[in-house]
Design an enzyme around this catalytic site. Structure first.
Site: not given
Length: 359
Positions: A232, A270, A272
């Site tokens: 991340s 992830s 983000d």
């Protein structure tokens, strides 16, 4: 390796510190825990030194990929305001840090949740579980308060604060920061600063300052390439430009351009997230206090700020990776430092097969 040895991203000049704290009033504080299986911490970004609950700042967030467990983003999206410092930590510490923010607000404003509205804590996270035993839940409310108490203009980078246990591209990740100055036509000069918590990327994907280093990096150590993205990144953007929440959302989105330049594809696993705020004005909590009256920048003038966001985000990621130091943590897990594995930027910038570029 000093950050001065790294290339400068883009054509815009940096601020004095080349950090998010070049935006006047912004401070950063960190608390680092580093003891055997506990490799974690807290990083705090304060938009101003006053009471954020009473004097809120405009803000907006963009979720590029939502594999995350943050607290507070929903109200930021609805109201476009920050009313606590922005806290970064590990996934399992989000609740503890949010509680610390609530108690901190109540201590300063005893009528919070009574005569005054409830406070919206804002805690963003990345999973540092490879190096840090998150089941220990080592972060306490006191660690958040320590980070707040230590907030200042100097920004330590690399394997510190919330970045202590983070990993990027199979190597050590962490905290990085950068800034850019923007002179807009007919306007004063404005500052844009970025701070990132980098915990993403697969080795073969790495691009640094336009140099595709992934293949060279992946060849140096065994790393499963078939595994999905599990990391991340949190990207915080500060500016002193007078912008409203809608415009700040547009700024936050451009952090994704800087992230993509480093090789990220915003993978399935992830989280983000980019959040942008302005220090140009504050919005009072109490209705009897007057609202600010000032002219916002015209949307047609935002391109320079967009460039500054993309460039400072990419530069901040570069700083996080280059300044991170090797860490050994849970169950003997190790993450090596990029600067140790591929030392010397001049060597990195050369083709992996010099003869291939010869005429």
């Amino acid at each position: 390796m000093p950050r001065q040895s790294l290339p400068h991203i883009g054509s815009l000049p940096p601020g004095q510190r080349n950090a998010i704290t070049d935006v006047a009033g912004v401070t950063v504080g960190q608390c680092t825990l580093a003891a055997q299986a506990v490799q974690t911490g807290v990083t705090v970004v304060r938009p101003h030194a006053g009471d954020l609950f009473r004097d809120r700042v405009p803000a907006a967030a963009v979720v590029l990929n939502g594999f995350g467990k943050s607290v507070g983003l929903m109200q930021v999206e609805e109201l476009g305001l920050l009313e606590t410092p922005v806290a970064l930590t590990n996934t399992f510490a989000v609740g503890t840090v949010a509680t610390a923010q609530i108690r901190q607000c109540i201590a300063a404003n005893p009528e919070t949740g009574r005569r005054l509205p409830s406070v919206n804590p804002l805690v963003l996270e990345c999973n540092d579980g490879f190096l840090n035993d998150m089941q220990c839940q080592a972060i306490t409310e006191q660690h958040y308060l320590q980070a707040c108490a230590q907030a200042g203009a100097a920004v330590e980078e690399g394997s510190v604060g919330a970045g202590r246990g983070m990993s990027s591209f199979g190597l050590k990740g962490g905290v990085g920061s950068a800034s850019r100055r923007v002179a807009l036509a007919g306007q004063r000069e404005y500052l844009v600063g970025a701070l990132v918590l980098a915990n993403y990327g697969k080795p073969a994907q790495l691009v640094m300052a336009g140099q595709p280093l992934g293949a060279r990096l992946a060849a140096q150590f065994a790393e499963p390439t078939a595994e999905p993205e599990k990391g991340s990144i949190i990207m915080l953007i500060a500016t002193d430009a007078p912008l409203d929440a809608r415009q700040l959302r547009r700024l936050a989105l451009r952090a994704g351009a800087g992230l993509a330049r480093t090789g990220s594809v915003f993978g399935h696993g992830s989280g983000d997230i980019a959040l942008a705020f302005s220090t140009a004005y504050t919005v009072p909590q109490e209705t009897e206090r007057p609202m600010p009256s000032l002219a916002m920048l015209h949307d047609g003038l935002l391109d320079g700020l967009f460039q500054a966001v993309a460039d400072s985000t990419e530069q901040a990621i570069l700083h996080a990776l280059w300044l991170a130091r090797a860490v050994t943590g849970r169950d003997g897990h190790q993450r090596r430092a990029l600067a140790d594995l591929l030392p010397g930027w001049s060597a990195l910038a050369q083709p992996s097969n010099p003869s291939a570029s010869a005429p």
